[in-house]
Design a protein around this motif. Structure first.
Motif, PDB file in Angstrom:
ATOM      1  N   VAL A 179      38.130  26.971  36.148  1.00 33.03           N
ATOM      2  CA  VAL A 179      39.588  26.986  36.265  1.00 33.03           C
ATOM      3  C   VAL A 179      40.106  28.416  36.191  1.00 33.03           C
ATOM      4  CG1 VAL A 179      41.745  26.243  35.192  1.00 33.03           C
ATOM      5  CG2 VAL A 179      39.824  24.656  35.334  1.00 33.03           C
ATOM      6  N   ALA A 180      39.534  29.210  35.269  1.00 33.00           N
ATOM      7  CA  ALA A 180      39.961  30.605  35.130  1.00 33.00           C
ATOM      8  C   ALA A 180      39.692  31.388  36.411  1.00 33.00           C
ATOM      9  CB  ALA A 180      39.242  31.249  33.948  1.00 33.00           C
ATOM     10  N   MET A 181      38.539  31.177  37.023  1.00 31.05           N
ATOM     11  CA  MET A 181      38.222  31.891  38.260  1.00 31.05           C
ATOM     12  C   MET A 181      39.144  31.458  39.403  1.00 31.05           C
ATOM     13  SD  MET A 181      35.994  33.886  37.158  1.00 31.05           S
ATOM     14  CE  MET A 181      35.657  34.697  38.710  1.00 31.05           C
ATOM     15  N   LEU A 182      39.469  30.170  39.463  1.00 32.96           N
ATOM     16  CA  LEU A 182      40.407  29.705  40.488  1.00 32.96           C
ATOM     17  C   LEU A 182      41.789  30.320  40.292  1.00 32.96           C
ATOM     18  CD1 LEU A 182      39.620  25.894  40.900  1.00 32.96           C
ATOM     19  CD2 LEU A 182      39.069  27.758  42.463  1.00 32.96           C
ATOM     20  N   LEU A 183      42.227  30.399  39.036  1.00 31.34           N
ATOM     21  CA  LEU A 183      43.534  30.982  38.755  1.00 31.34           C
ATOM     22  C   LEU A 183      43.574  32.453  39.158  1.00 31.34           C
ATOM     23  CD1 LEU A 183      44.239  29.370  35.267  1.00 31.34           C
ATOM     24  CD2 LEU A 183      45.366  28.821  37.422  1.00 31.34           C
ATOM     25  N   ILE A 184      42.491  33.163  38.868  1.00 26.87           N
ATOM     26  CA  ILE A 184      42.431  34.578  39.254  1.00 26.87           C
ATOM     27  C   ILE A 184      42.448  34.710  40.779  1.00 26.87           C
ATOM     28  CG2 ILE A 184      40.959  36.628  39.247  1.00 26.87           C
ATOM     29  CD1 ILE A 184      40.034  35.809  36.459  1.00 26.87           C
ATOM     30  N   MET A 185      41.711  33.838  41.470  1.00 25.01           N
ATOM     31  CA  MET A 185      41.619  33.941  42.928  1.00 25.01           C
ATOM     32  C   MET A 185      42.944  33.597  43.612  1.00 25.01           C
ATOM     33  SD  MET A 185      38.861  32.143  45.496  1.00 25.01           S
ATOM     34  CE  MET A 185      39.453  30.472  45.152  1.00 25.01           C
ATOM     35  N   PHE A 186      43.646  32.565  43.088  1.00 24.92           N
ATOM     36  CA  PHE A 186      44.860  32.112  43.767  1.00 24.92           C
ATOM     37  C   PHE A 186      46.133  32.776  43.250  1.00 24.92           C
ATOM     38  CE2 PHE A 186      42.005  28.610  44.814  1.00 24.92           C
ATOM     39  CZ  PHE A 186      42.315  28.406  46.151  1.00 24.92           C
ATOM     40  N   LEU A 187      46.168  33.123  41.956  1.00 22.60           N
ATOM     41  CA  LEU A 187      47.415  33.628  41.372  1.00 22.60           C
ATOM     42  C   LEU A 187      47.300  35.019  40.770  1.00 22.60           C
ATOM     43  CD1 LEU A 187      48.593  30.374  39.517  1.00 22.60           C
ATOM     44  CD2 LEU A 187      49.305  31.195  41.763  1.00 22.60           C
ATOM     45  N   GLY A 188      46.075  35.536  40.662  1.00 19.99           N
ATOM     46  CA  GLY A 188      45.893  36.824  40.004  1.00 19.99           C
ATOM     47  C   GLY A 188      45.499  37.951  40.931  1.00 19.99           C
ATOM     48  N   GLY A 189      45.838  37.845  42.192  1.00 14.12           N
ATOM     49  CA  GLY A 189      45.536  38.925  43.123  1.00 14.12           C
ATOM     50  C   GLY A 189      44.138  38.888  43.680  1.00 14.12           C
ATOM     51  N   GLY A 190      43.438  37.743  43.553  1.00 11.12           N
ATOM     52  CA  GLY A 190      42.084  37.646  44.083  1.00 11.12           C
ATOM     53  C   GLY A 190      42.066  37.655  45.601  1.00 11.12           C
ATOM     54  N   GLU A 191      42.535  36.584  46.220  1.00  9.55           N
ATOM     55  CA  GLU A 191      42.568  36.500  47.682  1.00  9.55           C
ATOM     56  C   GLU A 191      43.919  36.021  48.206  1.00  9.55           C
ATOM     57  OE1 GLU A 191      39.394  34.143  49.149  1.00  9.55           O
ATOM     58  OE2 GLU A 191      37.814  35.314  48.178  1.00  9.55           O
ATOM     59  N   TYR A 192      44.767  35.534  47.317  1.00  7.41           N
ATOM     60  CA  TYR A 192      46.021  34.954  47.778  1.00  7.41           C
ATOM     61  C   TYR A 192      47.206  35.653  47.102  1.00  7.41           C
ATOM     62  CZ  TYR A 192      42.915  31.417  49.707  1.00  7.41           C
ATOM     63  OH  TYR A 192      41.924  30.781  50.403  1.00  7.41           O
ATOM     64  N   LEU A 193      47.819  35.021  46.108  1.00 11.51           N
ATOM     65  CA  LEU A 193      49.005  35.573  45.473  1.00 11.51           C
ATOM     66  C   LEU A 193      48.632  36.507  44.327  1.00 11.51           C
ATOM     67  CD1 LEU A 193      51.183  32.313  45.336  1.00 11.51           C
ATOM     68  CD2 LEU A 193      51.190  34.103  47.085  1.00 11.51           C
ATOM     69  N   ASP A 194      49.504  37.447  44.065  1.00  8.06           N
ATOM     70  CA  ASP A 194      49.321  38.375  42.946  1.00  8.06           C
ATOM     71  C   ASP A 194      50.547  38.257  42.038  1.00  8.06           C
ATOM     72  OD1 ASP A 194      48.518  40.297  41.223  1.00  8.06           O
ATOM     73  OD2 ASP A 194      48.725  41.985  42.611  1.00  8.06           O
ATOM     74  N   VAL A 204      45.564  39.772  35.077  1.00  2.40           N
ATOM     75  CA  VAL A 204      44.320  39.087  34.722  1.00  2.40           C
ATOM     76  C   VAL A 204      43.510  39.865  33.690  1.00  2.40           C
ATOM     77  CG1 VAL A 204      44.175  37.915  36.937  1.00  2.40           C
ATOM     78  CG2 VAL A 204      43.098  40.149  36.661  1.00  2.40           C
ATOM     79  N   VAL A 205      44.036  40.958  33.173  1.00  2.00           N
ATOM     80  CA  VAL A 205      43.306  41.788  32.224  1.00  2.00           C
ATOM     81  C   VAL A 205      44.193  42.082  31.027  1.00  2.00           C
ATOM     82  CG1 VAL A 205      42.171  44.005  31.822  1.00  2.00           C
ATOM     83  CG2 VAL A 205      41.921  42.861  34.028  1.00  2.00           C
ATOM     84  N   VAL A 256      49.939  33.570  30.724  1.00  4.18           N
ATOM     85  CA  VAL A 256      50.089  32.396  31.597  1.00  4.18           C
ATOM     86  C   VAL A 256      48.735  31.892  32.083  1.00  4.18           C
ATOM     87  CG1 VAL A 256      50.980  31.602  33.808  1.00  4.18           C
ATOM     88  CG2 VAL A 256      52.429  32.974  32.315  1.00  4.18           C
ATOM     89  N   LEU A 257      47.919  32.761  32.648  1.00  5.72           N
ATOM     90  CA  LEU A 257      46.634  32.325  33.208  1.00  5.72           C
ATOM     91  C   LEU A 257      45.633  31.915  32.137  1.00  5.72           C
ATOM     92  CD1 LEU A 257      46.108  34.741  36.239  1.00  5.72           C
ATOM     93  CD2 LEU A 257      47.258  32.531  36.144  1.00  5.72           C
ATOM     94  N   PRO A 258      45.405  32.713  31.073  1.00  5.32           N
ATOM     95  CA  PRO A 258      44.444  32.257  30.055  1.00  5.32           C
ATOM     96  C   PRO A 258      44.883  30.992  29.329  1.00  5.32           C
ATOM     97  CG  PRO A 258      45.498  34.319  29.393  1.00  5.32           C
ATOM     98  CD  PRO A 258      45.835  34.105  30.814  1.00  5.32           C
ATOM     99  N   VAL A 259      46.188  30.843  29.058  1.00  3.37           N
ATOM    100  CA  VAL A 259      46.659  29.615  28.407  1.00  3.37           C
ATOM    101  C   VAL A 259      46.462  28.411  29.318  1.00  3.37           C
ATOM    102  CG1 VAL A 259      48.744  28.403  27.645  1.00  3.37           C
ATOM    103  CG2 VAL A 259      48.271  30.695  26.810  1.00  3.37           C
ATOM    104  N   THR A 260      46.693  28.590  30.611  1.00  5.58           N
ATOM    105  CA  THR A 260      46.460  27.495  31.558  1.00  5.58           C
ATOM    106  C   THR A 260      44.989  27.092  31.581  1.00  5.58           C
ATOM    107  OG1 THR A 260      48.273  28.294  32.946  1.00  5.58           O
ATOM    108  CG2 THR A 260      46.722  26.764  33.948  1.00  5.58           C
ATOM    109  N   ALA A 261      44.092  28.078  31.583  1.00  6.66           N
ATOM    110  CA  ALA A 261      42.659  27.775  31.583  1.00  6.66           C
ATOM    111  C   ALA A 261      42.242  27.059  30.300  1.00  6.66           C
ATOM    112  CB  ALA A 261      41.857  29.070  31.748  1.00  6.66           C
ATOM    113  N   LEU A 262      42.836  27.441  29.178  1.00 10.47           N
ATOM    114  CA  LEU A 262      42.519  26.781  27.909  1.00 10.47           C
ATOM    115  C   LEU A 262      43.115  25.386  27.820  1.00 10.47           C
ATOM    116  CD1 LEU A 262      42.963  29.548  25.167  1.00 10.47           C
ATOM    117  CD2 LEU A 262      40.862  28.347  25.766  1.00 10.47           C
ATOM    118  N   THR A 263      44.267  25.189  28.429  1.00  9.66           N
ATOM    119  CA  THR A 263      45.027  23.956  28.240  1.00  9.66           C
ATOM    120  C   THR A 263      44.491  22.801  29.071  1.00  9.66           C
ATOM    121  OG1 THR A 263      47.004  25.267  27.780  1.00  9.66           O
ATOM    122  CG2 THR A 263      47.341  22.968  28.346  1.00  9.66           C
TER     123      THR A 263
END
Length: 335
Positions: A156-171, A175-176, A200-207
């Motif tokens: 989930v954390a990797m997906l969040l980084i890829m889609f919402l953390g500037g990975g390949e889609y939205l920034d 993420v750091v 936002v992203l780490p809490v989502t991955a934990l939740t």
């Protein structure tokens, strides 16, 4: 009540030291030690191992106190722990209490926000699903919860980084770390907003996983209770469904929840190793992971001691809450 509390507090003492002793022995049995790691580091810097073995090993053992027998090492650690002295880290020679003091607020913030979201959202949804068993809504929510529960936190954390953390889609989210560079110049509320933005992203991955588990667990407990005879009797008396559910069903279903809540204290302090490593959050989980890798015995023992104590306190608080929830349980019966 007070005799029971006194007995339980006395029981915590030998249990605590028994846990720390087992942890100490397990750490000693693990392959590698601070001395060997030090030699590897010096070898990597081009110093010959023959020179290291004669000049450094004994000094390093004395520096870390590893030249003494294991029993003496544990007794010395116990003497320090009584005065809340966790010693100095083998990794960077900083006081362990300071390292924990820096990591603890970050982990508490991360876990408190995550737990609040889980309980405030999952419990009402679980109750809503339990009061409508086998309905279309119940089937859809069950499928949704099972899908969420099957998702690993790291994925989930990797997906969040890829889609919402500037990975390949939205920034959209960082993420750091926990704060942006230059956040020292922000106002108090500006720092809080910046921290929440980072969370936002780490809490989502934990939740995600905890949310699904808690909703399913709460649904199962409520379903078990509302099938009891006294619930049928309450409905037969003509009581409104709201009173039957909230006054009779929910209160009795809370007992397993209280048992589960007893583990929240050590979980909040321990942190999440995977999520903190992925998002480079300097919390307790990352601190413990790095301490294990570097064989930093004082830090590992300090973390184990804190979590052991909090686990015992959490169990005691659970027992006290049992009496508040269920009048049939008494301290006299426990004693």
């Amino acid at each position: 009540m007070f005799p029971y509390l006194f007995k339980r507090l006395l029981l915590i003492i030998p249990t605590f030291f028994g846990i720390t002793l087992i942890t100490f022995l397990i750490i000693q049995l693990a392959p590698g030690n601070p001395v060997s790691l030090k030699i590897q580091q010096l070898g990597g810097e081009g110093i010959r191992s023959e020179t290291i073995s004669k000049e450094v090993i004994e000094q390093t053992k004395k520096l870390y106190g590893l030249d003494k027998p294991l029993g003496v090492q544990y007794v010395l650690w116990v003497k320090k722990i009584v005065t809340l002295d966790f010693g100095d880290s083998y990794k960077d020679h900083r006081p362990v209490i300071k390292k924990i003091g820096e990591a603890l607020p970050i982990t508490l913030t991360l876990n408190i926000v995550s737990i609040l979201i889980i309980y405030l959202v999952a419990i009402p949804l679980g109750l809503f699903s339990a009061t409508r068993p086998n309905s279309r809504i119940d089937q859809l929510t069950t499928l949704f919860f099972f899908i969420l529960y099957s998702l690993p936190a790291f994925w989930v954390a990797m997906l969040l980084i890829m889609f919402l953390g500037g990975g390949e889609y939205l920034d959209l989210f960082p993420v750091v770390g926990i704060l942006s560079r230059g956040s020292e110049q922000l106002s108090f509320f500006g720092k809080i907003g910046n921290m929440l933005w980072h969370l936002v992203l780490p809490v989502t991955a934990l939740t995600v996983g905890g949310f699904a588990f808690m909703a399913r667990f709460w649904r199962a407990q409520v379903l078990e209770v509302i099938r009891q005879d006294y619930i049928r009797t309450a409905r037969a008396k003509g009581l409104p469904e709201r009173i039957v559910v909230w006054k009779h069903a929910v209160r009795n279903a809370l007992i397993p929840m209280v048992t589960l809540m007893g583990s929240l204290l050590p979980a909040m302090i321990g942190g999440s190793v995977i999520v903190e490593q992925i998002f480079t959050i300097p919390g307790m989980g990352k601190l413990g992971f790095e301490a294990v890798l570097s064989r930093d015995y004082p830090t590992v023992m300090a973390l184990a001691a804190i979590e052991a104590l909090l686990t015992l306190v959490g169990i005691l608080l659970s027992d006290l809450l049992y009496v508040a929830i269920d009048p049939r349980i008494s301290f006299e019966g426990k004693a």
